[in-house]
Design a protein around this motif. Structure first.
Motif, PDB file in Angstrom:
ATOM      1  N   ALA A 173       0.771  -1.086   0.001  1.00  0.00           N
ATOM      2  CA  ALA A 173       0.036   0.090  -0.067  1.00  0.00           C
ATOM      3  C   ALA A 173       0.876   1.371  -0.144  1.00  0.00           C
ATOM      4  O   ALA A 173       0.414   2.135  -0.709  1.00  0.00           O
ATOM      5  CB  ALA A 173      -0.957  -0.009   1.247  1.00  0.00           C
ATOM      6  N   GLU A 174       2.018   1.076   0.878  1.00  0.00           N
ATOM      7  CA  GLU A 174       2.896   2.344   0.738  1.00  0.00           C
ATOM      8  C   GLU A 174       3.421   2.688  -0.692  1.00  0.00           C
ATOM      9  O   GLU A 174       3.255   3.849  -0.940  1.00  0.00           O
ATOM     10  CB  GLU A 174       4.107   2.130   1.570  1.00  0.00           C
ATOM     11  CG  GLU A 174       3.630   1.875   2.988  1.00  0.00           C
ATOM     12  CD  GLU A 174       3.314   0.509   3.353  1.00  0.00           C
ATOM     13  OE1 GLU A 174       3.277  -0.215   2.392  1.00  0.00           O
ATOM     14  OE2 GLU A 174       3.451   0.170   4.604  1.00  0.00           O
ATOM     15  N   THR A 175       3.715   1.590  -1.629  1.00  0.00           N
ATOM     16  CA  THR A 175       3.968   2.204  -2.918  1.00  0.00           C
ATOM     17  C   THR A 175       3.232   2.666  -3.669  1.00  0.00           C
ATOM     18  O   THR A 175       3.237   3.525  -4.408  1.00  0.00           O
ATOM     19  CB  THR A 175       4.716   0.818  -3.304  1.00  0.00           C
ATOM     20  OG1 THR A 175       5.926   0.345  -2.518  1.00  0.00           O
ATOM     21  CG2 THR A 175       5.182   0.981  -4.783  1.00  0.00           C
ATOM     22  N   GLU A 176       1.907   1.943  -3.500  1.00  0.00           N
ATOM     23  CA  GLU A 176       0.716   2.284  -4.304  1.00  0.00           C
ATOM     24  C   GLU A 176       0.267   3.833  -4.059  1.00  0.00           C
ATOM     25  O   GLU A 176       0.056   4.456  -5.038  1.00  0.00           O
ATOM     26  CB  GLU A 176      -0.322   1.444  -4.169  1.00  0.00           C
ATOM     27  CG  GLU A 176      -1.593   1.917  -4.967  1.00  0.00           C
ATOM     28  CD  GLU A 176      -2.909   0.742  -4.644  1.00  0.00           C
ATOM     29  OE1 GLU A 176      -3.887   1.526  -4.995  1.00  0.00           O
ATOM     30  OE2 GLU A 176      -2.728   0.084  -3.833  1.00  0.00           O
ATOM     31  N   THR A 177       0.308   4.282  -2.714  1.00  0.00           N
ATOM     32  CA  THR A 177       0.094   5.672  -2.746  1.00  0.00           C
ATOM     33  C   THR A 177       1.077   6.541  -2.988  1.00  0.00           C
ATOM     34  O   THR A 177       0.694   7.552  -3.319  1.00  0.00           O
ATOM     35  CB  THR A 177       0.018   5.624  -0.838  1.00  0.00           C
ATOM     36  OG1 THR A 177      -0.948   4.582  -0.487  1.00  0.00           O
ATOM     37  CG2 THR A 177      -0.280   7.105  -0.528  1.00  0.00           C
ATOM     38  N   GLU A 178       2.550   6.169  -3.167  1.00  0.00           N
ATOM     39  CA  GLU A 178       3.570   7.003  -3.356  1.00  0.00           C
ATOM     40  C   GLU A 178       3.223   7.329  -5.051  1.00  0.00           C
ATOM     41  O   GLU A 178       3.549   8.181  -5.555  1.00  0.00           O
ATOM     42  CB  GLU A 178       4.770   6.401  -3.101  1.00  0.00           C
ATOM     43  CG  GLU A 178       5.852   7.249  -3.585  1.00  0.00           C
ATOM     44  CD  GLU A 178       5.977   8.500  -2.759  1.00  0.00           C
ATOM     45  OE1 GLU A 178       6.484   9.644  -3.122  1.00  0.00           O
ATOM     46  OE2 GLU A 178       5.526   8.661  -1.542  1.00  0.00           O
TER      47      GLU A 178
END
Length: 410
Positions: A128-133
């Motif tokens: 999720a962190e990468t997708e949000t970034e």
């Protein structure tokens, strides 16, 4: 599609779903429990017959016990995660275990702990962190994402009902007859999502570098490619395997405007502004937009058109174009913010080179939740390719919220 290999018994605990689908985890748990019961029955049978059990059976039973403990821990983790507050869009934040597993998959291709992210199309969901970034970077770089409405969905098509006309009403006397009024007209807009991909490449030595933040690297690599393709589609896309751009809609003179068409104002001169009163058409365009849309309206044009507009003055000699008030701000034209998009057409005969409107209400971008990645170390040796995909759709949500300036006579 990722090939699934049946794990050996000693690797079964590593291959189980980690904090993923509850039903899948429970099925794995029950399967392991059946193996445990069968093995224990064999051990008990040998104890009854010979007074002792085979050491191989004892070892197998110990390993199955460890597997059952692992599955129970995974189920407990799912129960805890389900109790956490959901993020916007309904996705939960994956734990560090999945993030670490994803990093191992990107760097070395290890897949056993990633079964939680498997999907029918192959590849894995990025954390999720990468997708949000990636979403943040796209919003910062893509001018359309910065001004348009954005909706996250979990299905491949988003449907939006909209009232085109309200019910007919009218004044009437106290004792006068009431004629039946016509009903309101409701239209349904559909926004299908289509696949957008990028394929960054890296050497294995680069990926093995302990200092590399894999998620950040993927976000930065795919950001530019995604933003460029998206912006072009949102403006000029024909709707075939891509979003439908707002310039793809039928444009008509503002006096002939109707639903499913965009209204335009003409400059009165081919491929240019009127020589005598160049700003008049811009003023007419501003007031072609209803007041409810005008308060949040934005100009959209490319840098060459902006260069032409920057030269214009009003009747008092003041420049219509004004620079941003701060480094983070936007330039303005006649008091409305101006956004630069290189995919807007250059000024030419009968071109629609300037758009003005409330794009947040007028154009909707639809993102299907999740960004997928598939690691490919074979197709371009010595490079490792990362086939990264997301599903995006877009289209006009309100045909009355966007107006165009036509560089033509009429």
């Amino acid at each position: 599609m990722t090939k699934t290999i049946e794990p050996r018994l000693e690797n079964k605990a590593a291959a189980m779903p980690a904090a993923g689908d509850v039903n899948a985890l429970f099925a794995e748990f029950m399967s392991a429990f059946e193996d445990f019961k069968s093995t224990n029955d064999q051990r008990l049978g040998e104890l009854e017959k010979r007074g002792s059990a085979d050491t191989l059976l004892e070892g197998k039973l110990d390993r199955l016990n460890a597997i059952l403990d692992g599955h129970k821990s995974a189920l407990d983790r799912v129960a805890v995660e389900k109790a956490r507050p959901a993020l916007e869009g309904g996705r939960r934040v994956e734990g560090d275990e999945y993030k670490d597993a994803f990093s191992a998959y990107v760097k070395r291709g290890e897949e056993k702990a990633l079964s939680v992210g498997a999907n029918p199309d192959g590849g894995y969901l990025v954390p999720a962190e990468t997708e949000t970034e990636i979403a943040k970077l796209l919003t910062a770089v893509s001018p359309m994402r910065a001004i348009c409405g954005v909706r996250q969905v979990s299905s491949s098509v988003y449907k939006k009902p909209i009232t085109v006309t309200g019910p007919q009403v009218g004044w009437v006397g106290e004792t006068a007859a009431r004629s039946q009024t016509s009903s309101q007209v409701i239209d349904e807009l559909t926004f299908p999502t289509t696949e957008l991909y990028a394929m960054p490449a890296a050497t294995q030595a680069f990926l093995d570098d302990a200092a590399v933040d894999v998620g950040q690297w993927i976000a930065e690599e795919v950001n530019a490619a995604f933003a460029e393709q998206e912006t072009a589609a949102f403006i000029t896309g024909d709707g075939v395997n891509k979003p439908s751009g707002f310039l793809n809609a039928q444009a008509v003179d503002e006096s002939d405007w109707a639903w499913e068409k965009l209204g335009y104002v003409a400059t009165g001169t081919d491929a240019g502004f009127d020589v005598g009163d160049p700003s008049d058409s811009l003023i007419d365009l501003v007031y072609a937009l209803k007041a409810g849309y005008r308060q949040n309206a934005t100009w959209l044009m490319n840098r060459r058109t902006q260069g032409a507009v920057r030269k214009l003055k009003d009747a008092d000699g003041n420049y219509l174009w004004q620079p941003a008030a701060s480094p983070e701000g936007r330039a303005s034209l006649m008091g409305f913010s101006l956004v630069e998009a290189e995919d807007m057409p250059d000024i030419d005969t009968d071109s629609f080179s300037i758009a003005f409107g409330d794009f947040r209400r007028g154009y909707l971008i639809v993102d299907r939740q999740g960004v997928n990645i598939l690691r490919d170390p074979y197709s371009a040796k010595p490079y490792v390719l990362f086939y990264t995909t997301k599903r995006v759709g877009g289209g006009i949500a309100d045909y009355d919220a966007i107006k165009l300036l036509k560089f033509g006579v009429a």
